[in-house]
Design an enzyme around this catalytic site. Structure first.
Site, short mmCIF file in Angstrom:
data_model
loop_
_atom_site.label_atom_id
_atom_site.label_comp_id
_atom_site.label_asym_id
_atom_site.label_seq_id
_atom_site.Cartn_x
_atom_site.Cartn_y
_atom_site.Cartn_z
N THR A 153 -1.33 -3.18 -2.49
CA THR A 153 -1.73 -2.52 -3.73
C THR A 153 -0.94 -1.23 -3.96
O THR A 153 -0.51 -0.95 -5.08
CB THR A 153 -3.24 -2.21 -3.70
OG1 THR A 153 -3.94 -3.45 -3.51
CG2 THR A 153 -3.70 -1.55 -4.97
N GLU A 154 -0.74 -0.47 -2.90
CA GLU A 154 -0.08 0.83 -3.05
C GLU A 154 1.42 0.72 -3.28
O GLU A 154 1.96 1.45 -4.10
CB GLU A 154 -0.34 1.70 -1.80
CG GLU A 154 -1.77 2.20 -1.68
CD GLU A 154 -2.10 3.33 -2.65
OE1 GLU A 154 -1.22 3.78 -3.40
OE2 GLU A 154 -3.25 3.76 -2.65
N SER A 155 2.11 -0.12 -2.52
CA SER A 155 3.57 -0.11 -2.57
C SER A 155 4.21 -1.48 -2.72
O SER A 155 5.43 -1.57 -2.83
CB SER A 155 4.11 0.53 -1.29
OG SER A 155 3.85 -0.33 -0.18
N TYR B 126 -8.94 0.69 -9.01
CA TYR B 126 -8.26 0.69 -7.72
C TYR B 126 -9.15 0.08 -6.64
O TYR B 126 -8.70 -0.79 -5.88
CB TYR B 126 -7.88 2.13 -7.35
CG TYR B 126 -7.28 2.26 -5.98
CD1 TYR B 126 -5.94 1.98 -5.76
CD2 TYR B 126 -8.05 2.68 -4.89
CE1 TYR B 126 -5.38 2.10 -4.49
CE2 TYR B 126 -7.50 2.81 -3.63
CZ TYR B 126 -6.17 2.51 -3.44
OH TYR B 126 -5.63 2.63 -2.18
#
Length: 193
Positions: free
Chosen positions: A68-70, A175
């Site tokens: 999800t982040e990168s 998120y």
């Protein structure tokens, strides 16, 4: 042509259609599974295993955060300056560095997968121990511990002071949902039990 003959001639067509539909369903099932594994990869497995275990974390949660982040890009930089696989902000890095007593590590090393996953897993483990559930911990990872503590103490957002019934910041709510969905998908795809 009699009704009986028409039915007899239609029967092979129906059988062929059923066989084709079944074959397409089987092929579709396997293709779908491959696509899901492609979109939810397992990378940096040795590091994720090591640091998730050290910090009492579900490795599938760590994979979900990295995805999800990168998107598993160790050189990723967010529009607010977070770096690396687990998107660590500089002030968060400084806090974790202080907590770890890690005097030699520099923020530039957040591009290093080993260092980033070590710091990210330590932070996730800390937040999970503090909040006791994935949703609150992930909200804190995104919005900050102070913000989540405020929400938990407000009856509009938490009926029990432990779980978030409602997250008032839509970006954080989205998120948390993405992380939980990704974690559940990783469990479905890779868990052997």
């Amino acid at each position: 042509m009699t009704k009986y003959r028409r039915k007899r001639r239609a029967l092979p067509v129906v059988i062929v259609c059923v066989i084709l539909a079944a074959a397409l369903a089987v092929v579709g099932y396997f293709v779908y599974g491959r696509v899901e594994r492609y979109t939810h990869p397992i990378k940096y497995e040795e590091l994720v295993e090591k640091y998730s275990r050290q910090n009492g974390l579900d490795k599938y949660l760590v994979y979900a955060v990295i995805k999800t982040e990168s998107g598993f890009d160790p050189g990723a930089v967010s529009n607010v300056g977070a770096r690396g696989l687990m998107q660590i902000m500089e002030d968060t890095f400084d806090w974790v560095k202080f907590k770890l007593g890690d005097e030699d590590t520099r923020y530039l090393e957040m591009y290093d997968p080993d260092t980033n996953i070590r710091y990210g897993c330590w932070l996730l483990g800390y937040l999970y121990k503090e909040f006791g559930n994935v949703e609150a911990a992930m909200a804190a990872y995104h919005a900050g511990r102070g913000q989540v503590n405020e929400w938990l103490s407000d009856e509009r957002y938490s009926s029990d002071g432990v779980h978030l019934d409602y997250i008032p910041i839509s970006d954080t709510a989205h998120y948390v949902q993405k992380i939980v969905r990704a974690r559940d998908k990783y469990i479905k795809l890779y868990s052997k039990g």
